[in-house]
Design an enzyme around this catalytic site. Structure first.
Site, PDB file in Angstrom:
ATOM      1  N   ARG A  36       0.951  -1.275   0.051  1.00  0.00           N
ATOM      2  CA  ARG A  36      -0.146   0.002  -0.086  1.00  0.00           C
ATOM      3  C   ARG A  36       0.829   1.277  -0.064  1.00  0.00           C
ATOM      4  O   ARG A  36       0.463   2.196  -0.586  1.00  0.00           O
ATOM      5  CB  ARG A  36      -0.795  -0.055   1.076  1.00  0.00           C
ATOM      6  CG  ARG A  36      -1.869  -1.042   1.189  1.00  0.00           C
ATOM      7  CD  ARG A  36      -2.785  -0.886   2.445  1.00  0.00           C
ATOM      8  NE  ARG A  36      -3.673   0.086   2.571  1.00  0.00           N
ATOM      9  CZ  ARG A  36      -4.461   0.650   3.298  1.00  0.00           C
ATOM     10  NH1 ARG A  36      -4.579  -0.454   4.482  1.00  0.00           N
ATOM     11  NH2 ARG A  36      -5.200   1.690   3.321  1.00  0.00           N
ATOM     12  N   ALA A  37       1.908   1.172   0.804  1.00  0.00           N
ATOM     13  CA  ALA A  37       2.798   2.531   0.661  1.00  0.00           C
ATOM     14  C   ALA A  37       4.350   1.849   0.396  1.00  0.00           C
ATOM     15  O   ALA A  37       4.621   0.996  -0.095  1.00  0.00           O
ATOM     16  CB  ALA A  37       2.707   2.727   2.154  1.00  0.00           C
ATOM     17  N   CYS A  70      -1.335 -12.263   1.788  1.00  0.00           N
ATOM     18  CA  CYS A  70      -1.157 -12.094   3.242  1.00  0.00           C
ATOM     19  C   CYS A  70      -1.858 -10.792   3.605  1.00  0.00           C
ATOM     20  O   CYS A  70      -2.207 -10.563   4.816  1.00  0.00           O
ATOM     21  CB  CYS A  70       0.435 -11.804   3.591  1.00  0.00           C
ATOM     22  SG  CYS A  70       1.280 -13.073   3.032  1.00  0.00           S
ATOM     23  N   TYR A 142     -13.355 -10.738  12.445  1.00  0.00           N
ATOM     24  CA  TYR A 142     -12.381 -11.395  11.651  1.00  0.00           C
ATOM     25  C   TYR A 142     -12.219 -12.696  11.518  1.00  0.00           C
ATOM     26  O   TYR A 142     -12.091 -12.970  10.073  1.00  0.00           O
ATOM     27  CB  TYR A 142     -11.028 -10.886  12.458  1.00  0.00           C
ATOM     28  CG  TYR A 142      -9.845 -11.358  11.880  1.00  0.00           C
ATOM     29  CD1 TYR A 142      -9.177 -10.748  10.878  1.00  0.00           C
ATOM     30  CD2 TYR A 142      -9.051 -12.394  12.540  1.00  0.00           C
ATOM     31  CE1 TYR A 142      -8.033 -11.023  10.482  1.00  0.00           C
ATOM     32  CE2 TYR A 142      -7.873 -12.756  12.085  1.00  0.00           C
ATOM     33  CZ  TYR A 142      -7.257 -12.179  10.775  1.00  0.00           C
ATOM     34  OH  TYR A 142      -6.180 -12.513  10.458  1.00  0.00           O
ATOM     35  N   LYS A 146     -12.716 -14.097   7.443  1.00  0.00           N
ATOM     36  CA  LYS A 146     -11.706 -15.122   6.742  1.00  0.00           C
ATOM     37  C   LYS A 146     -12.479 -16.432   6.432  1.00  0.00           C
ATOM     38  O   LYS A 146     -12.200 -16.855   5.336  1.00  0.00           O
ATOM     39  CB  LYS A 146     -10.571 -15.498   7.792  1.00  0.00           C
ATOM     40  CG  LYS A 146      -9.797 -14.138   8.126  1.00  0.00           C
ATOM     41  CD  LYS A 146      -8.699 -14.106   7.058  1.00  0.00           C
ATOM     42  CE  LYS A 146      -7.491 -13.298   7.328  1.00  0.00           C
ATOM     43  NZ  LYS A 146      -6.690 -13.094   6.155  1.00  0.00           N
ATOM     44  N   GLY A 191      10.644  -6.184  34.195  1.00  0.00           N
ATOM     45  CA  GLY A 191      10.389  -6.920  35.479  1.00  0.00           C
ATOM     46  C   GLY A 191       9.231  -6.789  36.168  1.00  0.00           C
ATOM     47  O   GLY A 191       8.779  -6.746  37.486  1.00  0.00           O
TER      48      GLY A 191
END
Length: 320
Positions: A36-37, A70, A142, A146, A191
């Site tokens: 895209r970019a 992808c 999502y 798919k 930590g």
């Protein structure tokens, strides 16, 4: 002489870029990065513009070539869309169908679709993993998008003869990983005490190197056509085990408090974070036996090595 052209969409993304770099390293195929970019791949291979959301500007595809798809609309934090599913469908279903039909019309031989384990569902009973033959049971927008894209691709394949391969990865990690996995590394590095020492679930993960290896295997393996493949490292970890092993890779000690999972779920629900608690406490396992048997494939990167690679990259970035 290099083999067929392999167009990789989403080539600025975590998985897509890694696939292109792997293809460049192998020198067996001619990768084309669809982005895209701007991309750091410019100058390394052919780069072409591509936007999954736009019905125009489809890249020129080579007859006999392969598409590794992808690009996707992935999880959106603080979703602002009134109809989230409609937005996912616009990119992940409609955009995928446009690309696949263009590919079929151009004579592309094989279309490899990077789907998601969310097509199978959100969680499994411990030690009862998802299989490639299970009936799909997506829950969130999502995963639903798919699954719908997969159904459309099988239809296009039946109509045109273009080979389709579907790969459903679980959580992908490795050098340059972002989102929740990156946050986890930061907590461990600093930590921060985490109330996750008593979580005894089982989660399948896949190292970026293992996923890209499977993708490249599927490019020209005749047995891959028409198949759905689940993929993982072949080793399932509890959340507590993952945190301890990631901390070790970072050269740290995981400060894990043994808070019961049920109490975590109650507290998370009270503060509106029940989804996060579900992912941390539930199991999600995948069975890759089908992938091994059909392709003769095994994960080449061990979990230990992959965690170390992710840790090394994280430390290098933090040192700059």
């Amino acid at each position: 002489m290099k083999g067929p052209q392999v167009l990789v969409t989403g080539a600025t993304g975590f998985v897509g870029e890694a696939v292109v770099f792997r293809l460049l390293l192998d020198k067996k195929f001619a990768p084309v990065a669809a982005v895209r970019a701007s991309s750091r791949l410019s100058g390394l291979c052919r780069v072409v513009p591509f936007d999954l959301d736009l019905p125009i500007g489809m890249p020129v595809l080579e007859e006999g070539g392969v598409v590794v798809h992808c690009a996707a609309r992935v999880h959106v934090m603080n979703e602002a869309a009134a109809d989230s599913l409609a937005e996912f469908r616009k990119a992940n279903v409609e955009g995928t169908v446009r690309l696949a039909r263009r590919a079929a019309e151009s004579g592309v031989k094989r279309f490899i679709f990077i789907s998601s384990i969310k097509v199978n569902g959100e969680s499994t009973v411990r030690n009862v993993p998802f299989k490639a033959t299970d009936l799909p049971a997506p829950v969130d927008p999502y995963g639903v998008s798919k699954h719908e894209a997969e159904v459309a691709l099988w239809q296009i394949s039946q109509e045109t003869g273009m080979e389709v391969v579907v790969i459903r990865p679980p959580l992908v990690y490795g050098p340059g990983v972002k989102a929740n996995f990156l946050s986890m590394m930061r907590w461990l590095d600093r930590g921060v005490p985490l109330p996750l020492g008593a979580i005894d679930n089982r989660r399948s993960l896949v190292a970026l190197g293992n996923l890209t290896d499977l993708v490249v295997t599927c490019i020209d393996n005749p047995a891959a056509a028409g198949q759905v493949f689940l993929v993982s490292d072949g080793e399932d970890l509890s959340t507590s085990q993952l945190l301890r092993r990631m901390a070790f890779a970072l050269g740290k000690i995981a400060r894990l408090l043994p808070v019961p999972a049920r109490l975590l779920s109650v507290v998370a629900s009270m503060i509106g974070a029940s989804g996060v608690a579900e992912r941390l406490c539930s199991s999600l396992q995948v069975d890759i036996q089908h992938t091994r048997e059909v392709l003769g494939w095994h994960p080449p990167v061990s979990t230990e090595r992959a965690l170390r690679q992710a840790a090394d990259h994280y430390r290098d970035k933090e040192a700059r």
